[in-house]
Design an enzyme around this catalytic site. Structure first.
Site, PDB file in Angstrom:
ATOM      1  N   ASP A 202      -5.905   9.933  -0.176  1.00 61.14           N
ATOM      2  CA  ASP A 202      -5.968   9.308  -1.502  1.00 61.14           C
ATOM      3  C   ASP A 202      -7.434   9.045  -1.839  1.00 61.14           C
ATOM      4  OD1 ASP A 202      -5.245   7.806  -3.934  1.00 61.14           O
ATOM      5  OD2 ASP A 202      -3.260   7.818  -3.045  1.00 61.14           O
ATOM      6  N   HIS A 273      -6.158  11.675  -7.327  1.00 65.32           N
ATOM      7  CA  HIS A 273      -6.181  10.905  -6.079  1.00 65.32           C
ATOM      8  C   HIS A 273      -7.002  11.616  -5.002  1.00 65.32           C
ATOM      9  CE1 HIS A 273      -3.413   7.629  -7.142  1.00 65.32           C
ATOM     10  NE2 HIS A 273      -2.719   8.518  -7.811  1.00 65.32           N
ATOM     11  N   GLU A 336      -0.269  10.855 -11.308  1.00 64.70           N
ATOM     12  CA  GLU A 336      -1.392  10.098 -11.864  1.00 64.70           C
ATOM     13  C   GLU A 336      -2.715  10.865 -11.833  1.00 64.70           C
ATOM     14  OE1 GLU A 336       0.082   5.614 -10.684  1.00 64.70           O
ATOM     15  OE2 GLU A 336      -0.907   6.761  -9.121  1.00 64.70           O
ATOM     16  N   TRP A 480       3.507   1.624  -0.108  1.00 62.58           N
ATOM     17  CA  TRP A 480       2.086   1.786  -0.449  1.00 62.58           C
ATOM     18  C   TRP A 480       1.338   0.629   0.202  1.00 62.58           C
ATOM     19  CZ3 TRP A 480       1.271   6.391  -2.376  1.00 62.58           C
ATOM     20  CH2 TRP A 480       2.308   7.028  -3.055  1.00 62.58           C
ATOM     21  N   THR A 481       0.102   0.875   0.627  1.00 61.21           N
ATOM     22  CA  THR A 481      -0.503  -0.116   1.530  1.00 61.21           C
ATOM     23  C   THR A 481      -1.827  -0.696   1.040  1.00 61.21           C
ATOM     24  OG1 THR A 481      -1.523   1.655   2.819  1.00 61.21           O
ATOM     25  CG2 THR A 481       0.642   0.858   3.557  1.00 61.21           C
TER      26      THR A 481
HETATM   27  C1  ACM Z   1       3.008   6.816  -7.184  1.00 58.74           C
HETATM   28  O1  ACM Z   1       3.428   5.652  -7.013  1.00 58.74           O
HETATM   29  N1  ACM Z   1       1.815   7.028  -7.739  1.00 58.74           N
HETATM   30  C2  ACM Z   1       3.797   7.962  -6.795  1.00 58.74           C
END
Ligand code: ACM
Length: 550
Positions: A202, A273, A336, A480-481
């Site tokens: 990311d 990302h 995104e 997600w962290t």
């Molecule tokens: C995401 O939460 N951007 C897949």
């Protein structure tokens, strides 16, 4: 009844119990000897007994657990879909269940017998057997001598509702040690989940060693500092953070997971990302500027440029990824991706003209089609977040709807246009949201998904026609962290929501929270023995309440 989680299709009480003790045997067909060996190892650790392994005829007066493959077992009728089979891996099918994942378990005075149409089903039968044993037998070593253990007399017949039963972990925002990935495989497979989706890259960090591009980890795996507290506070910790997995580390995780019938699905997110990669190789960007791995949360506008050389770079990365991960599914993110830099770029406009594209908004679809060729050449299927459906989704691509506002309608559109779908809608399955809108909870991106809310997920959107419903391969929960920096905190966010989630993808549609809640409460004794840092149903312990470093 036994408080099994996830709940099996049917459980019938039989009169007589099985008894197991020191000197017992696990007997098996050669085809499921690997499962037998795993079970025997687990029971040996838990009890301190000596346990023999034997062929199908072996038995012992100290107790016998017999594992058997039988094509007569109806739960395993192959439901493989065309064109997605990976060597040695089961193939998630539609809601009718999955090839070989069903089983029948009978425990009686003759011992315990587990029958499946394939080793995967036999494995899931052994997970049920472990839950039929006392909770203390989930410890890594016995607290004292273990006497004979009674297994209640039951016949369990079971088959999963969905083929894709996934857990996602973002190892990019924070790096998690390899041992935690192994632990997560154990805990996921114990709950009969079968896919581990690793979000490996990311803006804030690159975690996958790529031998042909060493700067991805030399530079991209490290950031100077990180936000502390909620990002709205604008505070930074001033401490470097990072880490990466070597290809050998990941091959180890893949092998460990395969033994537990978990497919590890790797994700390299592109073309957005990607700031960590562009920090390592500025020629991948649009501005030519040198900048650092992102030290704030959120979405970077520094996305990949759309040169042929960048496509070649991404293909090189994906080829190494596919060398390490045998998964039939390769995730390329695609979420995104801001187009501001492409819109401002003369060069991007020129590339659009050369390629006959209407404008920069078409570049992501062009790019996705190109990298899809690399993935297809190796016989793998592409997986993408929902945005790719609008950007241009290659045929055969699996779509993962996630945004609260659009996930259900995207699922319908994707299924109607022939894409398989893995559901990941935020309001049920984003386990980075807090459990409750309560200042006693650790800092989280936003409130709130209670265990009951997670349990209320129905993976098939309401009213979906039957011909589209078969395209719903399953669902996965995400962690997600940005706000989760340690394995202990990750366990807190996952458990017990993962227990509830497991039932939404394994068990039949007819289920209810009032029936589940006491069963879950009893199941927590197993998590205690396993040492899981779960959130108690009543709320965090004082020690958990502020796990974020001060
Ligand atoms: C995401 O939460 N951007 C897949």
């Amino acid at each position: 009844m036994s408080n099994l989680v996830p709940r099996p299709l049917s459980v019938r009480t039989l009169g007589r119990r099985a008894s197991l003790s020191d000197g017992m045997v696990v007997s098996s067909d050669p085809a499921c000897a690997g499962v037998a060996d795993l079970l025997a190892n687990e029971l040996e650790s838990a009890t301190g007994w000596r346990i023999s392994r034997g062929g199908p005829e072996a038995s012992s007066p100290a107790g016998t657990v017999r594992l058997r493959i039988s094509s007569e077992f109806g739960g395993g009728a192959p439901a493989v879909r065309a064109g997605v089979a990976g060597e040695g891996y089961r193939v998630p099918a539609g809601p009718a269940g999955v090839a070989g994942e069903g089983y029948r378990l009978v425990s009686s005075e003759d011992g315990v017998e587990v029958v499946g149409a394939a080793p995967a089903g036999v494995f899931y039968g052994t997970r049920t057997l472990l839950q039929l044993l006392p909770a203390d037998l989930h410890r890594a070593a016995p607290p004292g001598p273990t006497g004979a253990v009674e297994v209640e007399g039951v016949e369990v017949t079971d088959v999963p509702r969905f083929g894709w039963r996934g857990v996602h972990l973002d190892v990019a925002r924070h790096f998690f040690p390899k041992n935690f990935l192994l632990r997560l495989v154990d805990l996921a497979s114990f709950h009969k989940l079968n896919m581990l989706h690793l979000h490996l890259t990311d803006d804030q960090g690159w975690r996958f060693q790529v031998k042909r591009y060493p700067r991805l980890t030399e530079v991209g795996a490290w950031r100077r500092e990180s936000p502390v507290g909620h990002y709205r506070e604008g505070k930074k910790d001033g401490k470097p953070h990072g880490g990466f997995y070597t290809q050998a580390d990941l091959a180890e995780v893949v092998a460990y997971a395969a033994r537990r019938f978990v497919t590890v699905v790797p994700e390299v997110d592109m073309p957005g990302h990607m700031q960590a990669a562009i920090a390592a190789y500025p020629e991948l960007g649009n501005t030519g500027k040198q900048f650092e791995v992102l030290t704030t949360w959120g979405i970077s506008e520094d996305v990949l440029n759309m040169e042929e050389s960048t496509v070649a770079f991404c293909s090189g990365v994906l080829n190494e990824l596919m060398d390490v991960f045998p998964s039939p599914y390769i995730h390329i993110g695609g979420d995104e991706c801001p187009t501001v830099q492409w819109e401002a770029s003369e060069r991007a406009a020129e590339l659009c003209r050369e390629r006959g594209l209407a404008g920069p908004k078409d570049l992501q679809g062009w790019f996705t089609a190109r990298v899809a060729e690399t993935v297809a050449k190796r016989g793998r299927s592409l997986v993408c977040w929902e945005e790719v459906l609008d950007a241009g989704a290659p045929a055969g691509c699996v779509i993962v709807p996630w945004r609260a506002e659009t996930a259900l309608s995207v699922a319908e559109r994707a299924a109607a246009s022939g894409h398989r779908v893995v559901m990941a809608p935020e309001p049920w399955l984003y386990f980075d949201w807090s459990y409750a809108d309560d200042p006693a909870e650790p800092v989280a991106i936003r409130p709130a998904i209670s265990v009951e809310k997670a349990y209320s997920l129905e993976p098939v959107p309401e009213g979906m026609p039957a011909e589209q419903e078969v395209m719903i391969a399953g669902a996965q929960c995400q962690l997600w962290t940005e706000y989760v920096a340690t394995p202990e905190h990750a366990e807190y966010m996952y458990f017990p929501r993962v227990c509830a989630f497991a039932e939404t993808v394994w068990s039949s549609r007819e289920r209810s929270w009032p029936e589940f809640e006491p069963r879950l409460a009893a199941h927590l004794a197993r998590l205690d023995a396993l040492g899981v840092n779960y959130r108690p149903l009543a709320g965090p312990t004082p020690g958990q309440a502020r796990v974020w470093p001060a």
